[in-house]
Write a protein that holds these residues in place. Structure first.
Motif, PDB file in Angstrom:
ATOM      1  N   VAL A 101      62.484  26.811   4.244  1.00 38.31           N
ATOM      2  CA  VAL A 101      62.598  27.409   5.573  1.00 38.31           C
ATOM      3  C   VAL A 101      64.072  27.673   5.834  1.00 38.31           C
ATOM      4  O   VAL A 101      64.902  26.766   5.722  1.00 38.31           O
ATOM      5  CB  VAL A 101      62.010  26.490   6.662  1.00 38.31           C
ATOM      6  N   THR A 102      64.382  28.912   6.155  1.00 36.89           N
ATOM      7  CA  THR A 102      65.782  29.287   6.275  1.00 36.89           C
ATOM      8  C   THR A 102      65.940  30.276   7.433  1.00 36.89           C
ATOM      9  O   THR A 102      64.979  30.581   8.129  1.00 36.89           O
ATOM     10  CB  THR A 102      66.280  29.892   4.944  1.00 36.89           C
ATOM     11  N   ALA A 103      67.136  30.760   7.636  1.00 41.26           N
ATOM     12  CA  ALA A 103      67.357  31.757   8.678  1.00 41.26           C
ATOM     13  C   ALA A 103      66.698  33.069   8.276  1.00 41.26           C
ATOM     14  O   ALA A 103      66.557  33.371   7.084  1.00 41.26           O
ATOM     15  CB  ALA A 103      68.851  31.962   8.889  1.00 41.26           C
ATOM     16  N   GLN A 104      66.304  33.848   9.273  1.00 38.72           N
ATOM     17  CA  GLN A 104      65.600  35.086   8.983  1.00 38.72           C
ATOM     18  C   GLN A 104      66.392  35.989   8.051  1.00 38.72           C
ATOM     19  O   GLN A 104      65.853  36.559   7.105  1.00 38.72           O
ATOM     20  CB  GLN A 104      65.315  35.826  10.303  1.00 38.72           C
ATOM     21  N   VAL A 105      67.699  36.065   8.297  1.00 37.11           N
ATOM     22  CA  VAL A 105      68.515  37.001   7.529  1.00 37.11           C
ATOM     23  C   VAL A 105      68.569  36.614   6.051  1.00 37.11           C
ATOM     24  O   VAL A 105      68.624  37.460   5.166  1.00 37.11           O
ATOM     25  CB  VAL A 105      69.911  37.129   8.161  1.00 37.11           C
ATOM     26  N   ASP A 106      68.489  35.316   5.757  1.00 36.98           N
ATOM     27  CA  ASP A 106      68.495  34.879   4.356  1.00 36.98           C
ATOM     28  C   ASP A 106      67.148  35.117   3.684  1.00 36.98           C
ATOM     29  O   ASP A 106      67.059  35.358   2.476  1.00 36.98           O
ATOM     30  CB  ASP A 106      68.835  33.388   4.279  1.00 36.98           C
ATOM     31  N   ALA A 107      66.105  35.010   4.484  1.00 34.91           N
ATOM     32  CA  ALA A 107      64.757  35.050   3.891  1.00 34.91           C
ATOM     33  C   ALA A 107      64.403  36.423   3.333  1.00 34.91           C
ATOM     34  O   ALA A 107      63.645  36.530   2.375  1.00 34.91           O
ATOM     35  CB  ALA A 107      63.719  34.639   4.937  1.00 34.91           C
ATOM     36  N   VAL A 108      64.970  37.471   3.945  1.00 33.34           N
ATOM     37  CA  VAL A 108      64.507  38.814   3.577  1.00 33.34           C
ATOM     38  C   VAL A 108      65.327  39.437   2.457  1.00 33.34           C
ATOM     39  O   VAL A 108      65.083  40.576   2.072  1.00 33.34           O
ATOM     40  CB  VAL A 108      64.548  39.749   4.801  1.00 33.34           C
ATOM     41  N   LYS A 109      66.280  38.686   1.935  1.00 30.78           N
ATOM     42  CA  LYS A 109      67.243  39.316   1.039  1.00 30.78           C
ATOM     43  C   LYS A 109      66.686  39.698  -0.318  1.00 30.78           C
ATOM     44  O   LYS A 109      66.973  40.741  -0.856  1.00 30.78           O
ATOM     45  CB  LYS A 109      68.451  38.397   0.854  1.00 30.78           C
TER      46      LYS A 109
END
Lengths: 486, 486, 486
Positions: free
Chosen positions: B70-78
């Motif tokens: 579980v991480t920040a949204q910006v990291d998850a979509v990379k």
């Protein structure tokens, strides 16, 4: 260049770079009848770019979904290598003009016949003989036009496919999958005849069991009619013909249900005897026994149907006028004779309480068996659960039915007055097969017999030198399927 | 370089060589609610490497399976190009911060609404309008969170998917397949509205048939109440109000069941008349007839439900106190008057034996029809079997029901005393529609009419020049679906 | 070079050019038992070129389909990289001679055990430990030999697969798909134990509910026996033992059915109380409550089964000899005493008409619930429909059952003579739990409570700072699953 999906290759227009993924899949159909229309509707829905080739494109255009292009046959077949042929067998020959255009392509034969084994060779094989340069795949004929049009949400989703060329078969299988169906490989094109017969079958597995049930019903009905209606009419000049629609039927149904139930368990007993006799499980059963083993489900369900009808008929008995009149007469006569102020007969009361009770139990068990025969429930059970219910509970149902029959009969079999025209009460006749089955089952549970059977079912053979207690390198699920027979 | 499986490409991290097959599939989720959790659980189980993007990663971490990061949204979509968006429609706009990171990627909209057609445009189309640089795929919303979490062993396995981009749709379809679900292509993104409405539907196909049954029930109940309760109260001052809960209901149910059963076969008759009238099968039926044809299954099942309730009510009759008291009174009075020592009325006995017998037969046939309407059984039948049971057996059930009604009525229709308030017995009213249907069916089997119908259903059209006996290049399954209507 | 289908790569003989698509898929099996035979039959049917490796090829050859080649083990494993191991666990070690030939290949362990958790480590893990250079995939063991042989047209189609290597897992999944089965990914090889236990399970979800029903039956049966049989025998020297088989059972069954039905809705009430108490839905329920929530379907079906048996028993009452004798005696005595010429008691008539009517309604509703529990129907309903039927209709059935019980009891609870041995009538005991459930449900529908519950189920938590009315970036289907609990 590696960035394409596998389906794209086979379905994309030739010469188009594989990487251009936004291009739609191509669906090409020859024919403009109902099935062609349903197929076109489904293909458009599944994202295919559809072109329909018709002999008379102008007249047909309005009948197809607007996204499908209707054109001349020769134009329709140009750009792809998979073509659906939705044309009557009688008109296959009219396609011969296209022989050059079709060469090297995959033709999907979706046709059905109107009669089982109508022609010597299947439609698909006939099409293959007309177009030797094409690969013919049989498929989609088992899907109804309605299912095609509405999508596979309801209805059978399986598309049976056969073809001599594995590649062509897989291509069509993948098209079926994209359309939302489940392709099922049926082997080479020689299976086409079998696939074409499937939509024409009319409950083949039910034929023998239904005739068996009808035959038993007729025999027992005649027997009961003679004893319950004809005998009082001839010997006592009593008019009991009113018993024909309900009471004689209700004496006949339990006989049929009970004998049919025992016939579900008899072939298992015979199979076990056969295995004990020859000391191996690798010897094939005779054909009639094989057939019988495969029809047990249908025989059992018919037995349940008769038992349920028997229950409804029995429950209707006190509702009838005849029952009402007999009661009133009994009360009135009981009073007028004034001798007998208590109608109560303790033995009769007990007999009926007990056999009604056993009857309800047997019906309850049989209804559990019937429910677990429903495909959606049977599929959710593992083998052990299915065998526990069908084999163990079913046998208990047979035993309870026997108790129901015995307590119903009570001492009638030893009462001379019950032998009308020297015919014994019908319940004594029905006991024959079930009691044989129950005794055989008990015999098979004797320790020495039981162990021998178990060894045979684990692969042991009489007279073969056995090195290991369990044969080496042998799969292990032998006991499963076969023990369900007993 | 050719050694990769097709799925790997779309799901593997970008820039990773395709041949490295041990790399897991990537599952990326935005959102941390219940559905996101269930989705993460299922993806982890199916071997995906899951990363969840949350606005508040710390608080949510404990709620997800430990294998999911579980991480920040910006990291998850990379790192991937397929992202599940499990966020309320109200909060789609909060994702706009990620516009740059999401550009060019596939967004899977899994959202549901709380009301049918709540918003003008579907959630998926709204998301697409917010992120024009992304490809939006609608899917997975029809799967419940529970099915997602427990895997598709139980529960509906179909994932309805729509998208304007074929490639993106297929990618998501394959993810669904890897997860064990069955993707079903629903066309372009404009279908999103329909897909979003599906989980909100409440048995739409049952609405009209249920209201029809309730309407018929109310009418017949009032009619029977007037004849059986009100008339004796007004004219003879007899209190028969005790009949309201059971006897009047039991007179009403068979009327409803019988009329509903005939309404199953009436639209087929109308359709055939329509085809005969216009001499073609290519003319569309009026909308009301189309609707009616599509609701026959539900009308038939409600008819069976009423018939089964009627059977239970009838079987309860002799159990009631009122029946007991009437019997005792009849016996006591029969004795005291001493005139009539035999209560037996032969005609009444026969009437009842026969109509009870027909009633049981009709119920047995209807229960077979109901059982074969179960999806798992209907799917295992081919079209011919289904049509034989639903059309042929069903029509026989209608005929047997008619015989049940006629023998129940016997001569009542000709007995003046039965006309309470000049109202005929209710059974005479119910005969109207069924007899029309039966007569029409007989009419359609007259050779000349039958052949004309058959030709129309094979594609023949009145006034069209016909070159072949059967039209050329026409699919051949026309007779199947349409003849089931009759 | 890009012209191959993805399956070809993994299954085609090594060194064969991928583009040669006419080459068949290779199926390699070690073992010659029943399962090996069924597997070979299915693979041949699906177009695989099958080679079976046996320790004794000559003896086994006749038992396999003629298209399958039976050869020595060492020859069988040479040409492919996927090998089915259909050998007893006891004989895994005999394969160690092949260690070199098997290195780097995928071994599919299809074995089953004879007992649950028979060995410490699963068969698949044991095989993996013997062949560390191989990748072991567990699969196909849940498919019965019969389904394998006859194809997946009937029978369960799911093949549960687990493996530590994603690539190997997908390869085997695709083989399963080509064979017509539906692969279901069960995660890593440590799940093998669970998969191996599945075919050995015996209805685990039914154990607790069945024992619960039996326990309740025994308690209520004893209670009713004491009141209905023992009390008249001891206090009035009346022989009522004939009531044991039918009447006492028929007093017991409705108690069991009614209490079981309320036990379906009690855990939902408890869950809601729990959520209200702790002000959050994120706190896990205690284990016993979780278990209970998961067994509601089974408890409900057993309740329906008891209710249906109760209906059949009740309908049988007027058919019995004892009923007939009592009627005749009542008529005869009524006449002889001559005081009472009218047996009619208006209150008794109304009581029975009403409770019979409620009873039939409750049975009708319960049968709808039971039918929608069938897998094939439940799968065709969306969540809202399923919840409407199971939750709303089910609760109405509970209310109607309560009315049935109350009208059956009428004023008995206030009649001193009904307290045999100071024991109240059994119906008063059964009212306890259902009335609690109904009152709790009404309480939860008070506006203040209802709104609080709804907020909790939408993710609101007591004492947590809430920025939005609905939490941001949260999936939205929370209310669905959990509200069905109540």
């Amino acid at each position: 260049m590696e960035s394409y999906m596998n389906l794209s290759f086979v379905l994309l227009p030739k010469g188009m770079p594989g990487g251009d993924m936004a291009k739609p899949l191509l669906g090409r159909i020859l024919g403009s009848g109902d099935f062609a229309r349903s197929l076109a509707t489904r293909l458009v829905y599944s994202g295919f770019q559809v072109v329909v080739g018709s002999r008379n494109p102008k007249r047909c255009a309005g009948l197809f979904p607007s996204a499908a292009e209707v054109t001349a046959q020769v134009d329709a077949v140009k750009k792809t290598n998979v073509i659906f042929v939705a044309v009557f067998r009688e008109h296959y020959s009219t396609l011969c003009d296209l022989t050059d255009e079709l060469a090297g392509k995959i033709l999907v034969d979706v046709s059905n016949n109107t009669e089982i084994n109508h022609h010597k060779e299947s439609n698909a094989e006939y099409l293959a003989s007309l177009f030797p340069a094409c690969t013919v795949v049989k498929g989609f004929n088992v899907i109804s036009a309605w299912t095609l049009q509405s999508g596979p949400r309801d209805g059978n989703k399986q598309v049976l496919i056969c073809c001599d060329n594995q590649e062509a078969k897989r291509t069509v299988a993948e098209i079926a999958q994209v359309m939302g169906f489940t392709p099922l490989d049926m082997g080479s094109l020689s299976s086409a005849c079998e696939i074409e017969n499937i939509p024409l079958r009319l409950l083949p597995a039910w034929k023998i069991p239904v005739f068996l049930a009808l035959g038993l019903f007729l025999c027992f009905y005649t027997y009961n009619f003679i004893r319950q209606v004809l005998h009082p009419y001839i010997w006592e000049q009593k008019n009991k013909f009113y018993k024909i629609p309900v009471e004689v039927v209700n004496s006949t149904l339990p006989c049929v249900a009970y004998v049919m139930l025992s016939l579900v368990y008899l072939p298992g007993v015979l199979a076990a005897s056969f295995q004990l006799r020859y000391g191996t499980k690798y010897r094939r059963f005779p054909d009639w026994l094989d057939q019988w083993l495969q029809h047990r489900k249908q025989i059992g369900l018919l037995s349940f149907f008769c038992a349920a009808l028997h229950a409804v008929y029995s429950l209707c008995l006190p509702m009838r006028r005849s029952h009402r009149y007999q009661l009133i007469n009994a009360a009135v006569n009981g009073q007028s004779h004034a001798r007998k102020t208590d109608a109560w007969i303790e033995e009769e009361v007990w007999r009926m309480e007990i056999y009604v009770s056993f009857g309800i139990m047997a019906l309850g068990l049989l209804s559990l068996l019937a429910i677990t025969s429903l495909p959606s429930i049977a599929n959710s059970l593992n083998w052990r659960e299915f065998s526990f219910i069908q084999s163990t509970l079913g046998f208990i149902a047979l035993v309870v039915s026997t108790l129901h029959t015995l307590t119903f009969g009570w001492t009638k079999a030893f009462d001379e007055n019950q032998y009308k025209f020297y015919l014994p009460p019908s319940y004594t006749l029905t006991l024959l097969v079930p009691c044989t089955v129950i005794l055989a089952k008990i015999f098979f549970y004797l320790p020495c017999i039981h162990q021998r059977l178990r060894r045979i079912r684990n692969g042991w053979e009489k007279g073969r030198y056995v090195k290991f207690t369990l044969p080496s390198a042998t799969g292990e699920y032998s006991s499963g399927e076969s023990s369900s027979n007993v």
